[in-house]
Structures are given as structure tokens and as C-alpha cells.
Design a protein around this motif. Structure first.
Motif, PDB file in Angstrom:
ATOM      1  N   ASP A 126       0.806  -1.224   0.000  1.00 29.42           N
ATOM      2  CA  ASP A 126       0.000   0.000   0.000  1.00 29.42           C
ATOM      3  C   ASP A 126       0.841   1.277   0.000  1.00 29.42           C
ATOM      4  OD1 ASP A 126      -2.407  -1.290  -0.256  1.00 29.42           O
ATOM      5  OD2 ASP A 126      -3.013  -1.095   1.837  1.00 29.42           O
ATOM      6  N   PRO A 127       1.895   1.372   0.811  1.00 25.98           N
ATOM      7  CA  PRO A 127       2.721   2.581   0.726  1.00 25.98           C
ATOM      8  C   PRO A 127       3.355   2.777  -0.649  1.00 25.98           C
ATOM      9  CG  PRO A 127       3.129   1.452   2.798  1.00 25.98           C
ATOM     10  CD  PRO A 127       2.286   0.528   1.958  1.00 25.98           C
ATOM     11  N   ILE A 128       3.828   1.688  -1.263  1.00 29.02           N
ATOM     12  CA  ILE A 128       4.423   1.831  -2.593  1.00 29.02           C
ATOM     13  C   ILE A 128       3.370   2.267  -3.607  1.00 29.02           C
ATOM     14  CG2 ILE A 128       5.546   0.595  -4.485  1.00 29.02           C
ATOM     15  CD1 ILE A 128       6.937  -1.142  -2.351  1.00 29.02           C
ATOM     16  N   LYS A 129       2.188   1.666  -3.545  1.00 24.13           N
ATOM     17  CA  LYS A 129       1.109   2.072  -4.441  1.00 24.13           C
ATOM     18  C   LYS A 129       0.796   3.559  -4.275  1.00 24.13           C
ATOM     19  CE  LYS A 129      -2.510  -0.630  -4.107  1.00 24.13           C
ATOM     20  NZ  LYS A 129      -3.456  -1.604  -3.494  1.00 24.13           N
ATOM     21  N   ALA A 130       0.775   4.011  -3.034  1.00 21.29           N
ATOM     22  CA  ALA A 130       0.464   5.419  -2.767  1.00 21.29           C
ATOM     23  C   ALA A 130       1.555   6.335  -3.293  1.00 21.29           C
ATOM     24  CB  ALA A 130       0.269   5.629  -1.265  1.00 21.29           C
ATOM     25  N   ALA A 131       2.818   5.910  -3.174  1.00 17.66           N
ATOM     26  CA  ALA A 131       3.927   6.720  -3.684  1.00 17.66           C
ATOM     27  C   ALA A 131       3.895   6.802  -5.206  1.00 17.66           C
ATOM     28  CB  ALA A 131       5.254   6.131  -3.212  1.00 17.66           C
TER      29      ALA A 131
END
Length: 227
Positions: free
Chosen positions: A171-176
Motif C-alpha cells: 500500500d505505501p508503494i502504491k500510494a507513492a
């Protein structure tokens, strides 16, 4: 009438130039665990890589061959730290833990079965309007995105012009990636980030950051720096 461009005229590059390759950020999702795809582990401690996850970690290190890496950073969670180990061994670089790369804080949903969560009405909000959702006694997706974007910005600034590899979570990578693309957070669930995958972002002074690859699991990463 405008004269035609001669066939042999060089075409200016649209991406990072050879003269200024900029800072290359590689965002690596940790490898598989025994509960990947079935449980929402969040920040609960004690979750380690499966055999397949360890193989994926080795593959990431192999794919980095030929690329001069300047720094390694990781989420403090075991599954991310274990994914860094082959890369640290191959590069000889120590890994620095950074809380900005942590998984989203799922609060009361931590450790719940995804099948059970999917039956809740709130699950539809998570999937279709994540910018409006906060996990019970946890983090909101907006806070998660702000956190990861600030973290990678600081890490890239600390290694300007270099290659920075960050091991984090889906999720953090997707958000970035969504933030870099200018994609609204409410659409970030359309981005797929698989275990052991690499996503690459280039930062060049005076230019908007460029997403070079997303969810890559096979290509040699040295090609991102060109010949």
C-alpha cells in the motif's frame, strides 16, 4: 512554411538525460510470507518470509547486478528487513531502517482475515474511496501517503544523483507511485504491487519526477541507468 527536420537530426530525450541521470529510487515490496493474500498483517511483529519470499529476495539482489547502489533503506518490519538481506550481502551496504517506509497502521483490523474484512460494508470504502477512510484506531490512507512521500523525498535528497533502494510494503508503494503519477488516491487501488516486485522513480532537478517502471519482477535493473 516550416522546413522539415532532416532524418538524421537527433531527437531530444524526453526522460532523464545522460548528462544528468538524476536520482534513481527503487521501491521494493517485501517477498511473500505464509499469510500473503489471506491476512492483513499490518505492523504486527513476528511475520517472516516464506521459502518463496526468500527466493524473491534473492532475485531482487540478482536483478541489481551491474547497478551502482548508494544506499539501502527498509521498513523496520521483519518481512521487509529479511528481503533486504541478499541485496545487502551483494552490495556490501548496510541497511538503515526508516519508519517512513512502514506498512499502513491498520489499527483494529491488524491480523484480520481478508475474507472477513471483505464482507464488511467499510471494505467498499477501502477499495473505492480510500481517501475518506481511516482504519479503526489506526492510520488513514491520506496519512500513509503523506508519510511515504515525505520519507522517499528526504532519502533521495540525502543521496542526490545516486541510486536509492527502499524496501517497503504494497500500500505505501502504491500510494507513492500514485502521487508521482498525479493519480488521485481514490484510484490507487488500481495499481498492483506484487511481492518481490520493483517500481522505479527518477528525480531530476528542474523536472517532474518520472515513473520508469511499476511492479516489475524480471527485468535487469541496471538498464534503468542506461549504457
Amino acid at each position: 512554411m516550416t522546413a522539415a527536420t532532416p532524418p538524421d537530426s537527433p531527437v531530444p530525450p524526453s526522460g532523464p538525460s545522460a548528462r544528468d541521470p538524476g536520482t534513481l529510487l527503487l521501491l521494493v515490496r517485501h517477498g511473500e510470507t505464509p499469510t500473503t493474500g489471506t491476512v492483513l498483517p499490518g505492523r504486527a511483529p513476528g511475520l517472516h518470509l516464506s521459502d518463496r519470499g526468500r527466493a524473491q529476495a534473492e532475485q531482487v539482489a540478482e536483478r541489481l547486478e551491474g547497478l551502482s547502489v548508494d544506499a539501502l533503506y527498509s521498513s523496520p518490519l521483519e518481512r521487509a528487513c529479511e528481503t533486504t538481506e541478499p541485496t545487502s550481502a551483494r552490495t556490501g551496504l548496510a541497511v538503515t531502517q526508516d519508519d517512513g517506509l512502514l506498512e499502513c497502521d491498520f489499527g483494529e483490523w491488524t491480523g484480520a482475515a481478508i475474507a472477513d474484512l471483505a464482507a464488511l460494508p467499510e471494505w467498499q470504502t477501502v477499495q473505492h474511496s480510500p481517501s475518506t477512510f481511516r482504519f479503526p484506531n489506526g492510520e488513514s490512507f491520506t496519512e500513509m501517503q503523506e508519510r511515504i512521500v515525505a520519507a522517499i523525498g528526504a532519502l533521495c535528497a540525502a543521496h542526490s544523483g545516486g541510486v536509492v533502494v527502499c524496501f517497503s510494503h504494497a500500500d505505501p508503494i502504491k500510494a507513492a507511485v500514485a502521487h508521482t503519477l498525479g493519480t488521485p488516491l481514490d484510484l490507487f487501488q488500481r495499481i498492483v504491487i506484487s511481492p518481490g516486485s520493483v517500481s522505479a522513480i527518477s528525480f531530476v532537478d528542474g523536472q517532474a519526477p518520472a515513473v520508469l517502471m511499476v511492479n516489475s519482477t524480471s527485468e535487469p535493473l541496471s538498464e534503468l541507468r542506461g549504457p
